[in-house]
Each structure stands twice: as structure tokens, then as C-alpha cells.
Design an enzyme around this catalytic site. Structure first.
Site, PDB file in Angstrom:
ATOM      1  N   GLU A   1      -3.290  10.293   2.796  1.00 47.67           N
ATOM      2  CA  GLU A   1      -4.495  10.410   3.621  1.00 47.67           C
ATOM      3  C   GLU A   1      -4.622  11.849   4.102  1.00 47.67           C
ATOM      4  O   GLU A   1      -3.709  12.380   4.731  1.00 47.67           O
ATOM      5  CB  GLU A   1      -4.434   9.467   4.820  1.00 47.67           C
ATOM      6  CG  GLU A   1      -4.592   8.002   4.459  1.00 47.67           C
ATOM      7  CD  GLU A   1      -4.620   7.104   5.684  1.00 47.67           C
ATOM      8  OE1 GLU A   1      -5.585   6.341   5.839  1.00 47.67           O
ATOM      9  OE2 GLU A   1      -3.666   7.191   6.492  1.00 47.67           O
TER      10      GLU A   1
ATOM     11  N   GLU B   1       0.841  -1.204   0.000  1.00 47.58           N
ATOM     12  CA  GLU B   1       0.000   0.000   0.000  1.00 47.58           C
ATOM     13  C   GLU B   1       0.873   1.251   0.000  1.00 47.58           C
ATOM     14  O   GLU B   1       1.921   1.291   0.642  1.00 47.58           O
ATOM     15  CB  GLU B   1      -0.900   0.003   1.240  1.00 47.58           C
ATOM     16  CG  GLU B   1      -1.982   1.064   1.231  1.00 47.58           C
ATOM     17  CD  GLU B   1      -2.993   0.854   2.352  1.00 47.58           C
ATOM     18  OE1 GLU B   1      -3.362   1.857   2.973  1.00 47.58           O
ATOM     19  OE2 GLU B   1      -3.388  -0.308   2.601  1.00 47.58           O
TER      20      GLU B   1
ATOM     21  N   ARG C   1       4.983   3.365   8.163  1.00 42.03           N
ATOM     22  CA  ARG C   1       6.022   4.344   7.835  1.00 42.03           C
ATOM     23  C   ARG C   1       5.373   5.718   7.609  1.00 42.03           C
ATOM     24  O   ARG C   1       5.550   6.343   6.566  1.00 42.03           O
ATOM     25  CB  ARG C   1       6.786   3.885   6.601  1.00 42.03           C
ATOM     26  CG  ARG C   1       7.741   2.709   6.879  1.00 42.03           C
ATOM     27  CD  ARG C   1       8.232   2.101   5.582  1.00 42.03           C
ATOM     28  NE  ARG C   1       9.525   1.466   5.699  1.00 42.03           N
ATOM     29  CZ  ARG C   1       9.720   0.212   6.127  1.00 42.03           C
ATOM     30  NH1 ARG C   1       8.682  -0.522   6.503  1.00 42.03           N
ATOM     31  NH2 ARG C   1      10.939  -0.290   6.182  1.00 42.03           N
TER      32      ARG C   1
ATOM     33  N   THR D   1       1.380  10.599   4.592  1.00 41.77           N
ATOM     34  CA  THR D   1       1.807   9.581   3.637  1.00 41.77           C
ATOM     35  C   THR D   1       2.212   8.331   4.404  1.00 41.77           C
ATOM     36  O   THR D   1       2.629   8.409   5.561  1.00 41.77           O
ATOM     37  CB  THR D   1       2.985  10.055   2.768  1.00 41.77           C
ATOM     38  OG1 THR D   1       4.121  10.317   3.604  1.00 41.77           O
ATOM     39  CG2 THR D   1       2.624  11.301   1.991  1.00 41.77           C
TER      40      THR D   1
ATOM     41  N   ASP E   1       0.046   5.472   0.448  1.00 42.42           N
ATOM     42  CA  ASP E   1      -1.075   6.318   0.874  1.00 42.42           C
ATOM     43  C   ASP E   1      -0.796   7.809   0.817  1.00 42.42           C
ATOM     44  O   ASP E   1       0.267   8.269   1.241  1.00 42.42           O
ATOM     45  CB  ASP E   1      -1.442   6.029   2.345  1.00 42.42           C
ATOM     46  CG  ASP E   1      -1.935   4.634   2.582  1.00 42.42           C
ATOM     47  OD1 ASP E   1      -2.453   4.026   1.648  1.00 42.42           O
ATOM     48  OD2 ASP E   1      -1.793   4.154   3.718  1.00 42.42           O
TER      49      ASP E   1
ATOM     50  N   ARG F   1       8.426   4.326  19.162  1.00 48.59           N
ATOM     51  CA  ARG F   1       7.886   3.171  18.442  1.00 48.59           C
ATOM     52  C   ARG F   1       8.987   2.275  17.883  1.00 48.59           C
ATOM     53  O   ARG F   1       8.868   1.051  17.897  1.00 48.59           O
ATOM     54  CB  ARG F   1       6.982   3.639  17.298  1.00 48.59           C
ATOM     55  CG  ARG F   1       5.687   4.290  17.743  1.00 48.59           C
ATOM     56  CD  ARG F   1       4.953   4.890  16.568  1.00 48.59           C
ATOM     57  NE  ARG F   1       4.537   3.882  15.589  1.00 48.59           N
ATOM     58  CZ  ARG F   1       4.131   4.178  14.354  1.00 48.59           C
ATOM     59  NH1 ARG F   1       4.121   5.436  13.951  1.00 48.59           N
ATOM     60  NH2 ARG F   1       3.753   3.209  13.535  1.00 48.59           N
TER      61      ARG F   1
END
Length: 343
Positions: free
Chosen positions: A117, A113, A143, A131, A115, A292
Site C-alpha cells: 500500500e 491477503e 502485520r 506491507t 499488501d 498493540r
């Protein structure tokens, strides 16, 4: 959702939708565009998908009954996926407009994918664009990068492009690259490698899109309308299962057509423009998020000055807040002298 019979689109809204798709901001990206029916099909919420009179642009609506979306008619192995998009205005908290490639319908557990958004916001706050890159089902290793924009994306159309080759992925806003992901052996299967379709959707993401779900979609402001024009699909059309081209010429012509755009080449001028954009408008980068991910991803290009600004969380704690003032009967956007905490 409220019950009852769904009302039809009012004549006033229908006119607004069709007029808004007719005016497109010019960009220097020179590519061939398609009529909607030549490359796309409705995905869901068909009653909330409105074509323009000439069939070359389309608007997606979100109301209390449904969102809407469309999908490319073919799947592509590498390509240029581009559209000029105008976002909903006013109060848009919880609203997400997405422009992305994916093969999740075919490769459910190992999907790829890419993106764009667009995340709505409360009145007076800016839209943000995010992104993301996923490869081979790597949803646990998102990512994400998030940015503000140097213009009002609700006032006019701006072109958003995803360039995907065997060597790199570049996200463009108009003719400015804002992010590049270069393929390396260290990325392994995290680099998207299977044919993908192009999607565009508008939907209710109240549970996360604005301040972690604090602000929800308010359907008093519905319908929320996002318009798409200058639709572009360049790439090798491929059968996703047999992994063979669906045209006699194979992929050579498609690869040459993408190369001819020049968008896959990061010149020194483009790289400077990208760094300037990121320095001024990027508000989060996974590359600096040590909470993270204690070690950065292999494709991350760590910039020491950026690292200092984003700290350990990858989030820019403070940014220069823009505000709107009225000057001589028009609204201008200026920078406040005070630095405001980011939402």
C-alpha cells in the site's frame, strides 16, 4: 462528491498517461511480462482505466467522481506478482495506491491477503509504502511494516514484487528484498494458504492515509495518475472452491517457473541488502509494537539494535529528513544535518 456531468479526460492528460507508461526503469528481475488483456480485467472505475497503445501497460486514475482498479483473470495458489509502478506526484495526501493479493471476494470471513500500500502525502513530504500480511481472516492481527523509499517513486517506474511460496513470503522493491515472512507451525492459519487474485487500485482514503486522516484528498490536483507496466503473473492457477489446478500440467510447471527466478531463495547477499534497507528506511514494524501486541509474532526476527530505535510503539521517532535543493539547474535530494520528527 460534486454533482453534475462528469467531464471527459482532456487530451493533455491522456497523452501524459500514455507516455508515462511507455518509460520503465530497468531492473535485474528477469521474468516474462504480460499484455493487460492476457492476464487482467478492469475491476471498477472503468472510465478511469487507460491502456497504453500496445496494451502492455495501464494507468489508473482517481478523480472526484471515482477511483479505479484492475484484477487478475485467475486466482493463484502461491506465485510471483509483480509490476513496475509510477506513483502520482505533487500533493497526494489521502491518496492510496494498492498492489496486493486477496481472496476476500470468495472467502469473506476467512480471507488471506498480501499488501503493498502506497500512502500519499502533502507536498514536500515523501510517499510511504506499507506491507501487510493476513491469513485466514486474521484482520485483527495486522502485520504492518512501513518504509520510506531511497528514490522518488513519482519520477520514474520501479518494480514492486510479492513472492509467495509454501515456505516464505518476500516483498521486493526492484531487486532488493525488504521483508521476509517465513512460515512456521506457530503461525498456524495466519499464514496465507488459499488461492488469491492480484489487485491494483487507486482510491480516496482521506479518513486514515495521511497523518491519521488529518490531511484529505484535494481534488484541485486531480486526476491522480498511477501507471503500471511490466505486468507479471507466475503461479499455479487454481479453482478456489474445488482447490484443483485449472491446467492439465497441474502446479509442477508453475512451481518450477517460480523457482527458476531465484527470488524465493534468500542468499547471504540478499539478506544483507534487506537488513541495510530496513535499517535505513523502515519507519514502523509490528514486531516492535508492544502497545498493540505485548508478545511479538512468531515469525518476527527481533534485532536488538532495531528494538532500541523503535521503542515500545514500533514507530521510529526520529529520522534523517531528506530535502530537495537545486544544483546547476537540477534538483538533488540531500540529507539535512538536523533530525526531524517523523510524520
Amino acid at each position: 462528491m460534486d454533482g453534475g456531468t462528469r467531464p471527459s479526460l482532456s487530451a493533455a492528460v491522456a497523452v501524459l498517461v500514455l507516455v508515462s507508461t511507455a518509460v520503465v526503469a530497468a531492473t535485474s528481475v528477469n521474468v516474462t511480462t504480460l499484455a493487460f488483456d492476457d492476464g487482467y480485467a478492469p475491476l471498477f472505475g472503468k472510465g478511469n482505466l487507460v491502456r497504453s497503445a500496445d496494451g502492455r501497460s495501464v494507468s489508473l486514475l482517481l478523480d472526484r467522481y471515482s477511483g479505479s482498479g484492475f484484477i487478475s483473470s485467475d486466482m493463484y495458489l502461491h506465485g510471483l506478482f509483480s509490476a513496475s509502478i509510477k506513483l502520482p506526484s505533487d500533493y497526494t495526501a489521502g491518496v492510496v495506491v494498492a498492489f496486493y493479493t486477496s481472496n476476500g471476494d470468495v472467502f469473506e470471513k476467512s480471507h488471506d491477503e498480501l499488501d503493498f500500500e502506497f500512502l500519499g502525502n502533502v507536498r514536500g513530504k515523501e510517499w510511504r509504502v506499507q506491507t501487510n500480511v493476513y491469513g485466514n481472516g486474521s484482520t485483527s492481527r495486522g502485520r504492518e511494516e512501513r518504509y520510506y523509499l531511497p528514490f522518488d517513486p513519482t519520477a520514474d517506474f520501479h518494480r514492486y514484487s510479492i513472492l509467495w511460496t509454501a515456505d516464505n513470503i518476500i516483498f521486493y522493491v526492484d531487486d532488493t528484498p525488504i521483508r521476509e515472512v517465513r512460515r512456521s507451525e506457530a503461525m498456524g492459519g495466519d499464514y496465507p494458504s488459499k488461492p488469491m487474485s492480484l489487485y491494483a487500485t487507486i482510491w480516496d482514503a482521506s479518513n486514515w492515509a495521511t497523518s491519521g486522516g488529518r490531511y484529505k484528498v484535494n481534488y484541485k490536483y486531480a486526476p491522480f495518475v498511477s501507471s503500471f507496466a511490466d505486468l507479471t503473473l507466475l503461479g499455479c492457477r487454481l479453482d478456489p472452491i474445488q482447490q484443483v489446478a485449472t491446467t492439465r500440467s497441474g502446479c509442477a510447471a508453475a512451481v518450477a517457473e517460480i523457482a527458476a527466478t531465484g527470488l524465493a531463495v534468500m542468499t547471504p547477499e540478499k539478506r544483507r541488502a534487506m537488513r541495510a534497507f530496513r535499517r535505513q528506511y523502515m519507519s514502523y514494524s509490528v514486531c516492535y509494537d508492544r502497545v498493540r501486541y505485548p508478545a511479538p509474532f512468531p515469525e518476527c526476527d527481533i534485532v536488538e539494535t532495531e528494538k532500541e530505535r523503535f521503542g515500545e510503539t514500533g514507530r521510529l521517532r526520529f529520522r534523517r529528513q531528506r530535502r530537495r535543493v537545486r544544483r546547476g539547474g537540477r534538483v538533488a535530494v540531500v540529507a539535512d544535518s538536523n533530525r526531524q520528527p517523523q510524520m
